[in-house]
Design a protein around this motif. Sequence first.
Motif, PDB file in Angstrom:
ATOM      1  N   TRP A   1      33.361  32.309  42.269  1.00 42.57           N
ATOM      2  CA  TRP A   1      34.601  32.540  41.536  1.00 42.57           C
ATOM      3  C   TRP A   1      35.608  33.300  42.396  1.00 42.57           C
TER       4      TRP A   1
ATOM      5  N   THR B   1      37.747  35.160  41.403  1.00 42.05           N
ATOM      6  CA  THR B   1      37.922  36.470  40.788  1.00 42.05           C
ATOM      7  C   THR B   1      37.003  37.530  41.364  1.00 42.05           C
TER       8      THR B   1
ATOM      9  N   ASP C   1      39.283  26.673  36.494  1.00 40.21           N
ATOM     10  CA  ASP C   1      40.092  27.839  36.829  1.00 40.21           C
ATOM     11  C   ASP C   1      39.451  29.085  36.241  1.00 40.21           C
ATOM     12  N   ALA C   2      39.324  30.110  37.063  1.00 42.13           N
ATOM     13  CA  ALA C   2      38.582  31.304  36.687  1.00 42.13           C
ATOM     14  C   ALA C   2      39.490  32.431  36.230  1.00 42.13           C
ATOM     15  N   ILE C   3      39.086  33.061  35.140  1.00 45.09           N
ATOM     16  CA  ILE C   3      39.642  34.339  34.698  1.00 45.09           C
ATOM     17  C   ILE C   3      38.447  35.247  34.406  1.00 45.09           C
ATOM     18  N   GLU C   4      38.428  36.421  34.986  1.00 45.87           N
ATOM     19  CA  GLU C   4      37.439  37.451  34.665  1.00 45.87           C
ATOM     20  C   GLU C   4      38.184  38.769  34.584  1.00 45.87           C
ATOM     21  N   GLU C   5      38.151  39.387  33.412  1.00 43.87           N
ATOM     22  CA  GLU C   5      38.946  40.605  33.251  1.00 43.87           C
ATOM     23  C   GLU C   5      38.443  41.404  32.052  1.00 43.87           C
TER      24      GLU C   5
ATOM     25  N   TYR D   1      35.060  36.306  30.446  1.00 47.60           N
ATOM     26  CA  TYR D   1      35.469  35.341  31.457  1.00 47.60           C
ATOM     27  C   TYR D   1      35.697  33.968  30.852  1.00 47.60           C
TER      28      TYR D   1
ATOM     29  N   LYS E   1      42.264  41.919  38.454  1.00 56.76           N
ATOM     30  CA  LYS E   1      41.439  41.032  39.267  1.00 56.76           C
ATOM     31  C   LYS E   1      42.212  39.756  39.588  1.00 56.76           C
TER      32      LYS E   1
ATOM     33  N   THR F   1      42.863  35.741  39.905  1.00 52.60           N
ATOM     34  CA  THR F   1      42.481  34.556  39.149  1.00 52.60           C
ATOM     35  C   THR F   1      42.577  33.370  40.102  1.00 52.60           C
TER      36      THR F   1
ATOM     37  N   ASN G   1      37.744  23.223  32.551  1.00 52.90           N
ATOM     38  CA  ASN G   1      37.356  24.353  31.711  1.00 52.90           C
ATOM     39  C   ASN G   1      36.910  23.918  30.324  1.00 52.90           C
TER      40      ASN G   1
END
Length: 314
Positions: free
Chosen positions: A84, A86, A110-114, A204, A245, A247, A276
């Motif tokens: 990832w 992220t 597509d990555a989101i980690e928060e 995530y 972080k 993305t 996704n």
Amino acid sequence: MNIIGAIGVGALALTAGSAAFAEVESTDPIKLTLHDWSGQLLTTTIMGKVLEEAGYNVEYVQADYIAQFAGLKTGDLHVAMEIWETTGREAMDEAFATGNVVSFGPTGMDAIEEWWFPAYMKDICPGLPDWQALNDCAQEFATAETAPFGRYLGGPVTWGGFDEERIESLGMDFEVVHAGTDAALFAELESAYQRQAPIVLWLYSPHWAPAKYEGEFVDFPDYEPACYEDPSWGINPDMAYDCGKPTGNIWKVGWSGVAEKWPGAAAAIEAFTLDNAAMGEMVGKVDLDGQDVDAVAQEWLDAHKDVWSAWIAD
């Protein structure tokens, strides 16, 4: 979530093969790494099954997310299907610089980690999603374990993410408590959400949770590469990681020798793509409905033969 047993690979590895569409370049096993979240198990199982359909031998190896790069550099491990942007960018760039690890391109996801909080926390902590508002009401997130600091429920420690560094650099009155597993992380979210209890945690996407639960990601200062590399950049002139972080893409990476030893497999890995929505649906079947990883992966393959057949076409 059943991790290794769910895909029937035993404690560490399983070698398998099937009739080839064409002659393969080597019958040595291609070693695909497995980690500790359902989406990665699904991605890897789908890729492994496709390679088996093409006649390759596949071996699944349980490996730490960041530490796996040592094995990818030496060729003891061959392919990692999810790195990832992220959390894995620094380790990935360092491995690329050696010349022994290469990119097989983006997965299509597509990555989101928060940090994330349920919507009801806005009544308890006005000003959210701004991170400074979060810090102002840190005591609302305190537990017996962390008081007087708020608790941030992080992912398993092997995931990385620099949360401890961010808390220190931004001067936040929070303490990181790491969930032991992916399943434990989301079990605690479910419990808190049902009770409308205070919680802020690692979330995530792609995943089913952002669709199931109403909430928002915390709004930290925008990420720039300099934030991680240059302490003088950002709010805190003396420390790095004083930002949100990154993305971006989820990458496929592997040992540089894969393309030479198994060129057909390398081409298939490069061609692999999911979005996704597809991944979120499959993860929900595993985590929420209790379905087996192997069965969910096979269901996707049965429904999309035209897609994956193109990945292994001559």
